[in-house]
Write a protein that holds these residues in place. Sequence first.
Motif, PDB file in Angstrom:
ATOM      1  N   TYR A   1     -21.822  -9.372  -2.313  1.00  0.00           N
ATOM      2  CA  TYR A   1     -22.329  -8.034  -2.620  1.00  0.00           C
ATOM      3  C   TYR A   1     -21.239  -7.217  -3.312  1.00  0.00           C
ATOM      4  O   TYR A   1     -20.067  -7.304  -2.964  1.00  0.00           O
ATOM      5  CB  TYR A   1     -22.795  -7.330  -1.350  1.00  0.00           C
ATOM      6  CG  TYR A   1     -24.109  -7.854  -0.822  1.00  0.00           C
ATOM      7  CD1 TYR A   1     -25.319  -7.316  -1.239  1.00  0.00           C
ATOM      8  CD2 TYR A   1     -24.140  -8.900   0.098  1.00  0.00           C
ATOM      9  CE1 TYR A   1     -26.532  -7.801  -0.754  1.00  0.00           C
ATOM     10  CE2 TYR A   1     -25.341  -9.393   0.592  1.00  0.00           C
ATOM     11  CZ  TYR A   1     -26.536  -8.839   0.161  1.00  0.00           C
ATOM     12  OH  TYR A   1     -27.726  -9.324   0.640  1.00  0.00           O
TER      13      TYR A   1
ATOM     14  N   GLU B   1     -28.429  -7.943  -6.309  1.00  0.00           N
ATOM     15  CA  GLU B   1     -28.322  -7.808  -4.853  1.00  0.00           C
ATOM     16  C   GLU B   1     -29.588  -8.287  -4.151  1.00  0.00           C
ATOM     17  O   GLU B   1     -29.539  -8.742  -2.998  1.00  0.00           O
ATOM     18  CB  GLU B   1     -28.011  -6.362  -4.455  1.00  0.00           C
ATOM     19  CG  GLU B   1     -29.077  -5.345  -4.803  1.00  0.00           C
ATOM     20  CD  GLU B   1     -28.908  -4.737  -6.191  1.00  0.00           C
ATOM     21  OE1 GLU B   1     -29.370  -3.593  -6.386  1.00  0.00           O
ATOM     22  OE2 GLU B   1     -28.312  -5.408  -7.067  1.00  0.00           O
TER      23      GLU B   1
ATOM     24  N   GLN C   1     -22.980  -2.403  -1.921  1.00  0.00           N
ATOM     25  CA  GLN C   1     -24.363  -2.877  -1.987  1.00  0.00           C
ATOM     26  C   GLN C   1     -24.872  -3.371  -0.638  1.00  0.00           C
ATOM     27  O   GLN C   1     -26.032  -3.131  -0.282  1.00  0.00           O
ATOM     28  CB  GLN C   1     -24.480  -4.012  -3.010  1.00  0.00           C
ATOM     29  CG  GLN C   1     -24.437  -3.583  -4.450  1.00  0.00           C
ATOM     30  CD  GLN C   1     -24.631  -4.763  -5.385  1.00  0.00           C
ATOM     31  OE1 GLN C   1     -24.517  -5.924  -4.976  1.00  0.00           O
ATOM     32  NE2 GLN C   1     -24.919  -4.477  -6.643  1.00  0.00           N
ATOM     33  N   LEU C   2     -24.023  -4.051   0.106  1.00  0.00           N
ATOM     34  CA  LEU C   2     -24.467  -4.585   1.390  1.00  0.00           C
ATOM     35  C   LEU C   2     -24.813  -3.458   2.358  1.00  0.00           C
ATOM     36  O   LEU C   2     -25.814  -3.526   3.076  1.00  0.00           O
ATOM     37  CB  LEU C   2     -23.387  -5.490   1.979  1.00  0.00           C
ATOM     38  CG  LEU C   2     -23.716  -6.182   3.298  1.00  0.00           C
ATOM     39  CD1 LEU C   2     -25.053  -6.902   3.239  1.00  0.00           C
ATOM     40  CD2 LEU C   2     -22.605  -7.156   3.679  1.00  0.00           C
TER      41      LEU C   2
ATOM     42  N   GLU D   1     -28.165  -1.937   1.171  1.00  0.00           N
ATOM     43  CA  GLU D   1     -29.313  -2.792   1.481  1.00  0.00           C
ATOM     44  C   GLU D   1     -29.593  -2.836   2.982  1.00  0.00           C
ATOM     45  O   GLU D   1     -30.743  -2.843   3.411  1.00  0.00           O
ATOM     46  CB  GLU D   1     -29.062  -4.207   0.949  1.00  0.00           C
ATOM     47  CG  GLU D   1     -28.980  -4.291  -0.566  1.00  0.00           C
ATOM     48  CD  GLU D   1     -30.227  -3.743  -1.229  1.00  0.00           C
ATOM     49  OE1 GLU D   1     -31.328  -4.249  -0.948  1.00  0.00           O
ATOM     50  OE2 GLU D   1     -30.104  -2.779  -2.016  1.00  0.00           O
TER      51      GLU D   1
ATOM     52  N   TYR E   1     -16.224  -8.704  -1.174  1.00  0.00           N
ATOM     53  CA  TYR E   1     -17.136  -9.853  -1.211  1.00  0.00           C
ATOM     54  C   TYR E   1     -17.216 -10.540   0.141  1.00  0.00           C
ATOM     55  O   TYR E   1     -18.274 -10.946   0.594  1.00  0.00           O
ATOM     56  CB  TYR E   1     -16.645 -10.884  -2.235  1.00  0.00           C
ATOM     57  CG  TYR E   1     -16.959 -10.551  -3.669  1.00  0.00           C
ATOM     58  CD1 TYR E   1     -17.068 -11.551  -4.617  1.00  0.00           C
ATOM     59  CD2 TYR E   1     -17.144  -9.238  -4.091  1.00  0.00           C
ATOM     60  CE1 TYR E   1     -17.340 -11.269  -5.944  1.00  0.00           C
ATOM     61  CE2 TYR E   1     -17.412  -8.938  -5.402  1.00  0.00           C
ATOM     62  CZ  TYR E   1     -17.505  -9.949  -6.333  1.00  0.00           C
ATOM     63  OH  TYR E   1     -17.771  -9.658  -7.642  1.00  0.00           O
TER      64      TYR E   1
ATOM     65  N   ARG F   1     -29.340 -11.904  -3.438  1.00  0.00           N
ATOM     66  CA  ARG F   1     -28.530 -12.149  -2.247  1.00  0.00           C
ATOM     67  C   ARG F   1     -29.342 -11.869  -0.980  1.00  0.00           C
ATOM     68  O   ARG F   1     -29.240 -12.607   0.007  1.00  0.00           O
ATOM     69  CB  ARG F   1     -27.259 -11.298  -2.307  1.00  0.00           C
ATOM     70  CG  ARG F   1     -26.335 -11.698  -3.451  1.00  0.00           C
ATOM     71  CD  ARG F   1     -25.053 -10.904  -3.468  1.00  0.00           C
ATOM     72  NE  ARG F   1     -25.111  -9.734  -4.316  1.00  0.00           N
ATOM     73  CZ  ARG F   1     -24.926  -9.741  -5.634  1.00  0.00           C
ATOM     74  NH1 ARG F   1     -24.714 -10.880  -6.262  1.00  0.00           N
ATOM     75  NH2 ARG F   1     -24.957  -8.623  -6.335  1.00  0.00           N
ATOM     76  N   ASN F   2     -30.130 -10.792  -1.014  1.00  0.00           N
ATOM     77  CA  ASN F   2     -31.025 -10.519   0.118  1.00  0.00           C
ATOM     78  C   ASN F   2     -31.944 -11.707   0.376  1.00  0.00           C
ATOM     79  O   ASN F   2     -32.171 -12.111   1.528  1.00  0.00           O
ATOM     80  CB  ASN F   2     -31.886  -9.284  -0.162  1.00  0.00           C
ATOM     81  CG  ASN F   2     -31.091  -7.993  -0.224  1.00  0.00           C
ATOM     82  OD1 ASN F   2     -29.898  -7.972   0.087  1.00  0.00           O
ATOM     83  ND2 ASN F   2     -31.743  -6.922  -0.628  1.00  0.00           N
TER      84      ASN F   2
END
Length: 274
Positions: free
Chosen positions: A190, A145, A216-217, A220, A267, A148-149
Amino acid sequence: MPMQRKRLKACNCPAEMVKSSYRDACFRRPKKHADETDSSGEEEKENTRDSCGSVLSEVTSAPTARDQLKYNLIVCKQMVGIFVTVWVKKELVQHIGHLRTSCIGRGILGCLGNKGCISVSMTVHQTSFCFICSHLASGQKEGDEFRRNSDVLEIQRLTLFSRLCRRTGRRIPEKILEHDKVIWFGDLNYRIALSYEDTKRLLTENNWDALFEKDQLKIERDAGRVFKGWNEGKIYFAPTYKYSSNSDAYAGETATSNKKRRTPAWYVTMYNFK
């Protein structure tokens, strides 16, 4: 069916104008610029594509049904598997201005286009809009993750729209967060931070709220590591990744499926800023 094209000018600011009228002229596309009879010069013809190959300044419609169309295509861009089109109600076409695109690759070696984004910047009347369609880093391992951030932060840092105005006096947005309205969507990749078994149990119970708490998104964003200050709509549906074709079953869950079993997740999502 053959398509008829009408060119749009990228910038509406006339070369000479009085200062008091700059605000209106900069953001309004005169109606004649959207007419089929508009005979744009060679310079405008060369500017119909940007450095990424985007069709920027053509409005497409079918000639036999033009009067019945409610929307016109004003932007079309593809980068590997990312594809974006922007359609506008035909009565608004004359008010579209400062149309630009930017593409950022975040794939192999951190630069190829199998991951990354396409961004579109435009103005409607006096409001600036930015649309970002992205495909972020994949991976289900712990810590993916953060990759992705990093993609999100680099996209915000590197995206720069060209400046088209012929005169100074009003700054047209060049960076994503300088726009009045920003919408970010696409395959953000995510995952849900639960095991497959726990995820399936909550899915069986239709417990979207408990699942979303482990998204996860959301984790975060709440921690302030990404998309701080952005908003996402309420989730009223099950995770959409990844269904088998023409089925309500997730890939890999049926005896006939030859797909790898994956933990379901949301997603694809959409965020808005401001």
